[in-house]
Scaffold this active site. Structure first.
Site, PDB file in Angstrom:
ATOM      1  N   THR A  12       9.025  -7.774  -8.290  1.00 34.40           N
ATOM      2  CA  THR A  12      10.391  -8.227  -7.998  1.00 34.40           C
ATOM      3  C   THR A  12      10.887  -9.229  -9.022  1.00 34.40           C
ATOM      4  O   THR A  12      12.069  -9.236  -9.392  1.00 34.40           O
ATOM      5  CB  THR A  12      10.444  -8.837  -6.585  1.00 34.40           C
ATOM      6  N   ASP A  56       5.727  -1.399 -10.086  1.00 32.78           N
ATOM      7  CA  ASP A  56       5.801  -1.929  -8.734  1.00 32.78           C
ATOM      8  C   ASP A  56       4.363  -2.210  -8.315  1.00 32.78           C
ATOM      9  O   ASP A  56       3.467  -1.388  -8.555  1.00 32.78           O
ATOM     10  CB  ASP A  56       6.431  -0.879  -7.819  1.00 32.78           C
ATOM     11  N   SER A  57       4.115  -3.360  -7.686  1.00 31.28           N
ATOM     12  CA  SER A  57       2.715  -3.718  -7.436  1.00 31.28           C
ATOM     13  C   SER A  57       2.033  -2.772  -6.463  1.00 31.28           C
ATOM     14  O   SER A  57       0.797  -2.739  -6.398  1.00 31.28           O
ATOM     15  CB  SER A  57       2.605  -5.161  -6.931  1.00 31.28           C
ATOM     16  N   ASP A  89       3.197  -7.721  -3.276  1.00 30.27           N
ATOM     17  CA  ASP A  89       2.512  -6.909  -2.272  1.00 30.27           C
ATOM     18  C   ASP A  89       1.012  -6.814  -2.503  1.00 30.27           C
ATOM     19  O   ASP A  89       0.224  -6.831  -1.552  1.00 30.27           O
ATOM     20  CB  ASP A  89       3.120  -5.502  -2.209  1.00 30.27           C
ATOM     21  N   THR A 158      -3.728 -14.754   0.758  1.00 26.98           N
ATOM     22  CA  THR A 158      -3.303 -13.486   1.321  1.00 26.98           C
ATOM     23  C   THR A 158      -1.803 -13.540   1.584  1.00 26.98           C
ATOM     24  O   THR A 158      -1.258 -14.611   1.847  1.00 26.98           O
ATOM     25  CB  THR A 158      -4.070 -13.166   2.627  1.00 26.98           C
ATOM     26  N   GLN A 268      -9.623  -8.985  11.716  1.00 28.87           N
ATOM     27  CA  GLN A 268      -8.179  -8.851  11.683  1.00 28.87           C
ATOM     28  C   GLN A 268      -7.481 -10.202  11.822  1.00 28.87           C
ATOM     29  O   GLN A 268      -6.285 -10.308  11.557  1.00 28.87           O
ATOM     30  CB  GLN A 268      -7.718  -7.904  12.792  1.00 28.87           C
TER      31      GLN A 268
END
Length: 348
Positions: A12, A56-57, A89, A158, A268
């Site tokens: 971006t 784009d990543s 991303d 993250t 998670q």
């Protein structure tokens, strides 16, 4: 004035607004855009822009990580620090991968990007880029992510938000630095244990499995495992997964182990650490030979396994080295972690 290599990879932050007012990647105008929008960059350091690739990543892969590691290795003696412009991303994956492939770093390698294209009025690109370049002039001898006035250890970060300027967090390790009127350092920079080495190479024969209530055994049985060397399992909590039929994960774990696949359980939950000894499912997995990822992020867990598989050439050697900290990506048991405010807290 420090010499900084500014490596463009896309994302971006590299977007410009075209005739249709729709942001898009423009590989020909990004350098002009940076100097036009942020002319004060040249007051911070002597910048040497270079376009390595323009993606784009979401399209960044281990092949791109290899190119970045190799290019920094080639230019290592020529510059005091490195700044990599990258999409958000997959930035944490790239930062983690570079932390393993750039061994014994004695210079900063800082990744940054933005949530909004640079030419937008309310873009965060200017602040992030100015901060990243300044961080690259200081003795942070590791790979970092500079975003929203924080410098994070790359393999501890993250992406936590899609739309907020504070897109990244470091759940289990304090920020390396906080950037305000002054730069506040929270962590002493690591010192190289030997000569710098750029060591590219990642094995992509790795899968990630996210556990959820109702995950069917028949779906797991249908997974082709012939080309899989390692499987990372995102479990519940501290390493929990279903034990009772018809959704028990144990038959699938045994099938993987019978094929010689390395199994690693992560969580998670972003904060705190996997502890396979805490509950019955984790203990059963541990008895079978499954490893826990401790307080590593999923990004660091995956890239570390990919790196070790390629570098050692062996699942068993990877199993032996995986629990060891290679670049500060995991805490020792009984160490300390940051609470939600970033303060260090003693753990059991």
């Amino acid at each position: 004035m420090k010499n900084i290599l500014l490596i463009q990879t896309g994302g971006t932050i590299a977007m410009d607004i075209g005739a249709g007012q729709t942001p898009g990647l423009d590989p020909e105008r990004w350098e002009e855009l940076i100097y036009r929008e942020i002319p004060e960059l040249e007051e911070i350091a002597s910048l040497h822009p270079e376009k390595l690739f323009f993606e784009d990543s979401s399209d960044v892969s281990p092949l791109h990580w290899d190119r970045l590691i190799s290019r920094i290795g080639e230019r290592y003696e020529d510059f005091d620090g490195f700044v990599i412009l990258h999409g958000t991303d997959t930035m944490a994956y790239t930062a983690s991968a570079l932390s393993f492939g750039l061994r014994n770093l004695g210079k900063p390698v800082i990744l940054t990007g933005s949530q909004v294209p640079m030419r937008n009025i309310r873009s965060d690109a200017r602040r992030n880029l100015v901060n990243a370049i300044e961080m690259a002039t200081l003795p942070f001898n590791e790979v970092g992510i500079c975003f929203n006035d924080f410098l994070f250890r790359g393999n501890r970060a993250t992406k936590m938000s899609i739309g907020d300027f504070d897109a990244f967090a470091s759940p289990n390790f304090p920020p390396l630095a906080e950037i305000g009127l002054n730069i506040e350092r929270n962590v002493e920079p690591p010192q190289p244990a030997g000569d710098f080495e750029a060591a590219p190479g990642f094995d992509d024969r790795v899968l990630l499995l996210k556990i959820f209530p109702g995950l069917s055994q028949r779906h797991l049985e249908a997974l082709p495992l012939e080309e899989v060397q390692a499987l990372v399992i995102e479990s519940f909590g501290s390493g929990n997964f279903p034990l009772k039929e018809p959704y028990s994960l144990l038959p699938f774990l045994q099938r993987c182990l019978d094929r010689g696949i390395l199994l690693v359980i992560t969580s998670q939950a972003a904060y705190d650490a996997v502890d396979l000894s805490k509950y019955e499912s984790g203990r059963r997995a541990q008895e079978m030979g499954v490893l826990g990822a401790g307080d590593m992020t999923t990004e660091a867990t995956l890239t570390k396994i990919m790196y070790l598989l390629e570098q050692t050439g062996s699942v068993e050697a990877t199993r032996g080295r995986f629990p060891q900290s290679l670049a500060g990506e995991v805490s020792a048991a009984g160490g300390s972690r940051p609470d939600r405010s970033g303060t260090r807290v003693k753990t059991d």
